[in-house]
Design an enzyme around this catalytic site. Structure first.
Site, PDB file in Angstrom:
ATOM      1  N   LYS A  17       0.335   9.205  -8.008  1.00 21.38           N
ATOM      2  CA  LYS A  17       0.731   9.932  -6.800  1.00 21.38           C
ATOM      3  C   LYS A  17       2.178   9.590  -6.406  1.00 21.38           C
ATOM      4  O   LYS A  17       2.790   8.705  -6.993  1.00 21.38           O
ATOM      5  CB  LYS A  17      -0.246   9.629  -5.655  1.00 21.38           C
ATOM      6  CG  LYS A  17      -1.694   9.975  -5.983  1.00 21.38           C
ATOM      7  CD  LYS A  17      -1.938  11.489  -6.092  1.00 21.38           C
ATOM      8  CE  LYS A  17      -3.127  11.853  -6.931  1.00 21.38           C
ATOM      9  NZ  LYS A  17      -4.412  11.795  -6.299  1.00 21.38           N
TER      10      LYS A  17
HETATM   11  C1  LIG Z   1      -5.860  12.050  -6.251  1.00 17.83           C
HETATM   12  C2  LIG Z   1      -6.576  13.031  -5.407  1.00 17.83           C
HETATM   13  C3  LIG Z   1      -7.728  12.706  -4.665  1.00 17.83           C
HETATM   14  C4  LIG Z   1      -8.462  11.398  -4.840  1.00 17.83           C
HETATM   15  O1  LIG Z   1      -7.705  10.275  -4.632  1.00 17.83           O
HETATM   16  P1  LIG Z   1      -8.148   8.881  -5.323  1.00 17.83           P
HETATM   17  O2  LIG Z   1      -7.211   7.912  -4.685  1.00 17.83           O
HETATM   18  O3  LIG Z   1      -7.930   9.019  -6.784  1.00 17.83           O
HETATM   19  O4  LIG Z   1      -9.563   8.630  -4.967  1.00 17.83           O
HETATM   20  C5  LIG Z   1      -8.274  13.653  -3.837  1.00 17.83           C
HETATM   21  N1  LIG Z   1      -7.740  14.874  -3.718  1.00 17.83           N
HETATM   22  C6  LIG Z   1      -6.658  15.260  -4.427  1.00 17.83           C
HETATM   23  C7  LIG Z   1      -6.114  16.643  -4.235  1.00 17.83           C
HETATM   24  C8  LIG Z   1      -6.053  14.349  -5.299  1.00 17.83           C
HETATM   25  O5  LIG Z   1      -4.983  14.740  -6.011  1.00 17.83           O
END
Ligand SMILES: *Cc1c(COP(=O)(O)O)cnc(C)c1O
Length: 400
Positions: free
Chosen positions: A186
């Site tokens: 991210k």
């Molecule tokens: C990455 C992501 C999540 C989940 O996040 P995690 O930290 O991996 O649990 C949820 N929604 C979207 C759109 C994502 O890209």
């Protein structure tokens, strides 16, 4: 990071500052939730200009706690896009609620369509989860109007969107509650981690409570001698973050604006390089880039049949690509037995079969950008050639 790639899909931005922060925590003698978390939450809330931020173990647990704190429960319907990561829908399932998938706007706007949401409303609808695809903002003012009309909660899945804005406000602060992910790919990371933000003190209180077993006091408070015992007032979870991650998160937050600016610059340049390629376009308009966090670089192929060939050819050239997303309604666990294309999710289906995600990360060099585009062009013509050969082979009677 896979060393075999010439250009990987994404890359982490960890440096000596994060290492120093981790060491500081290691030497402090306190590694579970404590003062670093408090500071991280304070800094994140301050950055977003929101009243409360609660650090949690992941983006998924952030979504789960947001829904729980907003009192979405058994039998309630929650409207969300299918063009998202499966975690958005799983969080609804965890609460015993029913995910109702709505379509995205059109071939250029890959966020929830208001018209599609309105078609999905029922007497059981209680909330909408707005996913800001790729960091491009949903039209939050219109969404809020719709939610107010039908008395619905808005939960923002801002996993792609830390630092992105809509009008004058940061994403994540428009809904009743906003959720962020700090997974390693991210825009900012704590390896695993997440954050729930809200201006609503009652939602913040419940998220804090449910994050740690529904207990009324924390280990840290007892350690500091603030209390000796606790009560458990609800069935909660262990969704806590820890001090090591919070320390990394604080450094990553401080770098976020600069990294997002780099992402925007790279996005603009890549979009320019791509603009003259036939049969390929990029979603969302150029004038949205400034407000976006440019989390990923999606492209749309007019011809869906060549996608596997293009992706394989890119891989053979050392360029990593991905798909955002295989639509959630098509996964067996969500589709029961019927996996036929759904007319009510027309744009989702069209996009999901044609999207390719190209590499994008703040440290991407000019050379890497040009290489990606050059290999894309080569892969497209190679894929088209072999499709033509395949088609003519099919049309040629054997022995002719
Ligand atoms: C990455 C992501 C999540 C989940 O996040 P995690 O930290 O991996 O649990 C949820 N929604 C979207 C759109 C994502 O890209």
């Amino acid at each position: 990071m896979n060393m075999d790639w010439k250009v990987a899909l994404s890359d982490i931005t960890l440096g000596p500052e994060e290492r120093t922060a981790v060491n500081r925590v290691m030497e402090s003698g306190w590694i579970s939730m404590g003062p670093e978390i408090e500071q991280f939450e304070y800094e994140f809330a301050d950055y977003l200009r929101v009243d409360f931020a609660v650090a949690v173990s992941s983006g998924t647990t952030a979504l789960h706690l947001a829904l729980a704190a907003a009192e979405i429960g058994a039998g309630d319907e929650v409207i969300l896009p299918s063009l998202t990561f499966v975690a958005t829908a799983n969080a609804v399932i965890y609460q015993g609620a029913v995910p109702v998938f709505a379509d995205v706007g059109d071939l250029s706007d890959w966020n929830l369509s208001l018209a599609s949401i309105e078609k999905k409303l029922s007497s059981k609808t209680r909330a909408i989860i707005a996913v800001h695809y790729g960091g491009f903002p949903c039209m939050m003012d219109q969404l809020r109007e719709l939610a107010a009309t039908y008395n619905l909660k808005i939960i923002e899945d801002a996993a792609h969107a830390p630092g992105a804005v809509y009008q004058d406000r940061k994403l994540g602060t428009w809904g009743d509650v906003g959720c962020f992910s700090f997974f390693s790919n991210k825009n900012m990371t704590t390896a695993e981690g997440g954050m729930v933000v809200t201006d609503n003190p009652e939602i913040a209180r419940r998220v804090r409570l449910l994050r740690s077993h529904g207990m009324t006091t924390l280990t840290w408070d007892r350690h500091k001698g603030h209390s000796f015992s606790y009560d458990v007032v609800e069935t909660g979870f262990n969704y806590r973050m820890d001090e090591i991650r919070a320390a990394i998160g604080r450094v990553q937050l401080a770098k976020l604006e600069e990294n997002n600016e780099k992402r925007k610059w790279i996005t603009r340049k890549m979009r320019q390089l791509i603009s003259d390629i036939d049969g390929v376009f990029v979603p969302f308009s150029d004038n949205l880039i400034e407000s976006s966090s440019c989390h990923i670089f999606p492209i749309f192929l007019e011809d869906k049949d060549i996608r596997p060939l293009v992706m394989a050819s890119m891989r053979n050239s050392g360029i990593q690509t991905s798909i955002h997303y295989p639509p959630v309604h098509r996964f067996s666990v969500f589709s029961s037995s019927d996996r036929a294309p759904r007319k009510d999710l027309r744009f989702t289906e069209l996009i999901a079969e044609r999207e390719i995600t190209l590499p994008l990360f703040p440290g991407m060099t000019d050379y890497q950008m040009e290489l990606v585009i050059e290999k894309l062009k080569l892969s497209l013509s190679a894929a088209r050639r072999s499709m033509d050969q395949y088609t003519s082979a099919m049309l040629t009677p054997s022995g002719a």
